[in-house]
Design an enzyme around this catalytic site. Structure first.
Site, PDB file in Angstrom:
ATOM      1  N   ARG A 165       0.814  -1.210   0.000  1.00  0.00           N
ATOM      2  CA  ARG A 165       0.000   0.000   0.000  1.00  0.00           C
ATOM      3  C   ARG A 165       0.852   1.267   0.000  1.00  0.00           C
ATOM      4  O   ARG A 165       0.624   2.187  -0.780  1.00  0.00           O
ATOM      5  CB  ARG A 165      -0.948  -0.020   1.202  1.00  0.00           C
ATOM      6  CG  ARG A 165      -1.997  -1.127   1.131  1.00  0.00           C
ATOM      7  CD  ARG A 165      -3.069  -0.934   2.184  1.00  0.00           C
ATOM      8  NE  ARG A 165      -2.568  -1.056   3.542  1.00  0.00           N
ATOM      9  CZ  ARG A 165      -2.616  -2.170   4.268  1.00  0.00           C
ATOM     10  NH1 ARG A 165      -3.129  -3.264   3.735  1.00  0.00           N
ATOM     11  NH2 ARG A 165      -2.172  -2.194   5.503  1.00  0.00           N
ATOM     12  N   ILE A 166       1.853   1.317   0.909  1.00  0.00           N
ATOM     13  CA  ILE A 166       2.685   2.521   0.974  1.00  0.00           C
ATOM     14  C   ILE A 166       3.586   2.612  -0.244  1.00  0.00           C
ATOM     15  O   ILE A 166       3.772   3.689  -0.829  1.00  0.00           O
ATOM     16  CB  ILE A 166       3.507   2.531   2.274  1.00  0.00           C
ATOM     17  CG1 ILE A 166       2.572   2.620   3.488  1.00  0.00           C
ATOM     18  CG2 ILE A 166       4.498   3.689   2.285  1.00  0.00           C
ATOM     19  CD1 ILE A 166       3.284   2.506   4.824  1.00  0.00           C
ATOM     20  N   ARG A 221      11.480   0.123   8.767  1.00  0.00           N
ATOM     21  CA  ARG A 221      12.095  -0.302  10.015  1.00  0.00           C
ATOM     22  C   ARG A 221      13.592  -0.460   9.782  1.00  0.00           C
ATOM     23  O   ARG A 221      14.023  -0.980   8.738  1.00  0.00           O
ATOM     24  CB  ARG A 221      11.507  -1.642  10.507  1.00  0.00           C
ATOM     25  CG  ARG A 221      10.050  -1.582  10.950  1.00  0.00           C
ATOM     26  CD  ARG A 221       9.864  -0.740  12.194  1.00  0.00           C
ATOM     27  NE  ARG A 221       8.495  -0.750  12.692  1.00  0.00           N
ATOM     28  CZ  ARG A 221       7.533   0.069  12.298  1.00  0.00           C
ATOM     29  NH1 ARG A 221       7.796   0.967  11.364  1.00  0.00           N
ATOM     30  NH2 ARG A 221       6.327   0.003  12.842  1.00  0.00           N
ATOM     31  N   GLU A 241      15.426   3.038  19.418  1.00  0.00           N
ATOM     32  CA  GLU A 241      14.492   4.160  19.458  1.00  0.00           C
ATOM     33  C   GLU A 241      13.861   4.247  20.840  1.00  0.00           C
ATOM     34  O   GLU A 241      13.536   3.215  21.427  1.00  0.00           O
ATOM     35  CB  GLU A 241      13.414   3.994  18.391  1.00  0.00           C
ATOM     36  CG  GLU A 241      13.952   4.050  16.971  1.00  0.00           C
ATOM     37  CD  GLU A 241      12.836   4.007  15.912  1.00  0.00           C
ATOM     38  OE1 GLU A 241      11.640   3.994  16.307  1.00  0.00           O
ATOM     39  OE2 GLU A 241      13.159   3.981  14.716  1.00  0.00           O
ATOM     40  N   HIS A 301      11.521   9.004  13.425  1.00  0.00           N
ATOM     41  CA  HIS A 301      10.393   8.073  13.237  1.00  0.00           C
ATOM     42  C   HIS A 301       9.056   8.813  13.229  1.00  0.00           C
ATOM     43  O   HIS A 301       8.170   8.575  14.056  1.00  0.00           O
ATOM     44  CB  HIS A 301      10.391   6.970  14.288  1.00  0.00           C
ATOM     45  CG  HIS A 301       9.716   5.720  13.803  1.00  0.00           C
ATOM     46  ND1 HIS A 301       9.988   4.479  14.315  1.00  0.00           N
ATOM     47  CD2 HIS A 301       8.769   5.516  12.834  1.00  0.00           C
ATOM     48  CE1 HIS A 301       9.250   3.562  13.694  1.00  0.00           C
ATOM     49  NE2 HIS A 301       8.505   4.185  12.794  1.00  0.00           N
ATOM     50  N   GLY A 352       7.044   8.844  10.420  1.00  0.00           N
ATOM     51  CA  GLY A 352       6.260   8.402   9.280  1.00  0.00           C
ATOM     52  C   GLY A 352       4.762   8.476   9.463  1.00  0.00           C
ATOM     53  O   GLY A 352       4.055   9.171   8.730  1.00  0.00           O
TER      54      GLY A 352
END
Length: 333
Positions: A154-155, A236, A265, A285, A287
């Protein structure tokens, strides 16, 4: 029920419209990141429902054994950070929806923002201007160049659309099934893996991190890239072999990188090898961290809590842990 939300770094969730779904519950929000089991066990001692923000905190069997009141973990997406077998043993229901057919447009848009920032050297130009300088270096144009999409889900499809709108040629790679589906959808698939990495001016990766994809981007893949190419990762960090990206940048292939994800993270060490490099554009991070994406994601997560409280749990990963099952059915020792 007593609900705890972990790792809401900017204390954002309570500002969302969907937070009202939890109005009948006693909610505690933790904004710092803690992985120490002793600290988590103390913080969550009375917690009945645990809300997770993606994979920010690992939920181990040791921790679950020390949370006797915990009944539900609610989150969205994959769950490699949760010991599902331990959840079943301890009668903890894990509810995790997949997000349906909607991509994270926030992630896709940030990917494109990172690409533009990197190829036009926007951070360096801003730093020069603020320091009293003027133009610093020369960027590149995207039109007519090749955008590589590793993972045409999808992305990946959304990012491919942005590339086409900018006049780029789009080339796809992925698993055998992924390549077949991409070809069926009209995408141009690279003839082989090396041709993909060697032939693209920009490579951006859009894969889920599971055991099969951990370290899937190898040192050889990066070494095959052009010295003027850009590698982008908003998925990731674990998709790239450990330390391979820094080594590849030091060797000059690829010539630059843009990353939104890190092995550790939250990353708060300014001396980290990636942050110290002028050839890397980095963000913390971000997104899916937009109001719109968070509303979509946590409407579903909070609805799982409401459904569980009503005795009608949804998106259950471990049905053997559902209330009413005998301890033996839940796999307890």
């Amino acid at each position: 029920m007593k609900v705890a939300i972990l790792d809401d770094y900017a204390d954002t969730l309570r500002t969302l419209d969907c937070f009202r779904l939890l109005r009948d519950h006693d909610v505690t929000v933790w904004t710092d990141h803690v992985q120490d089991v002793d600290t988590l066990a103390e913080r969550l001692a009375d917690t009945e429902v645990l809300v997770l923000i993606r994979e920010r905190t690992a939920i181990s069997g040791d921790l679950l054994a020390r949370l006797p009141r915990l009944r539900l973990i609610s989150q969205s997406g994959p769950y490699p950070h949760v010991d599902v077998d331990a959840c079943t043993r301890h009668g903890v229901v894990l509810s995790s929806g997949t997000g349906g057919g909607r991509p994270s447009y926030g992630t896709a848009e940030l990917t494109w923002g990172l690409i533009l920032a990197a190829v036009r050297r926007i951070p360096q130009q801003m730093a020069s201007l603020r320091a009293g300088g003027w133009q610093e270096g020369v960027g590149r144009t995207l039109r007519g160049r090749t955008l590589g999409i590793y993972g045409y889900g999808r992305i990946g499809r959304a990012v491919a659309g942005y590339g086409a709108a900018f006049g780029m040629d789009v080339l796809v790679w992925g698993s055998a099934d992924g390549r077949r589906r991409a070809a069926e959808q009209g995408a141009v698939v690279a003839p082989d893996r090396r041709a993909f990495f060697a032939g693209c001016n920009v490579v951006t990766v859009h894969l889920r991190l599971v055991e099969a994809t951990r370290g899937i981007i190898t040192a050889d893949d990066l070494a095959a890239m052009r010295p003027d190419a850009l590698f982008v990762n908003t998925s990731r960090a674990g998709l790239v072999a450990p330390e391979a990206l820094v080594a590849a940048l030091e060797a000059g292939r690829p010539g630059s990188a843009a990353v939104d994800v890190f092995d550790r993270e939250p990353l708060v060490d300014p001396a980290d090898p990636l942050l110290a490099r002028d050839d890397v554009v980095a963000t913390p991070h971000l997104g899916y961290v937009t109001v719109e994406d968070l509303e979509t994601q946590f409407t579903a997560v909070f609805e799982q809590v409401v459904a569980f409280a009503a005795g009608e749990p949804t998106n259950v990963v471990d049905p053997a842990a559902l209330p009413g099952r005998a301890p033996a059915d839940r796999g307890r020792a």
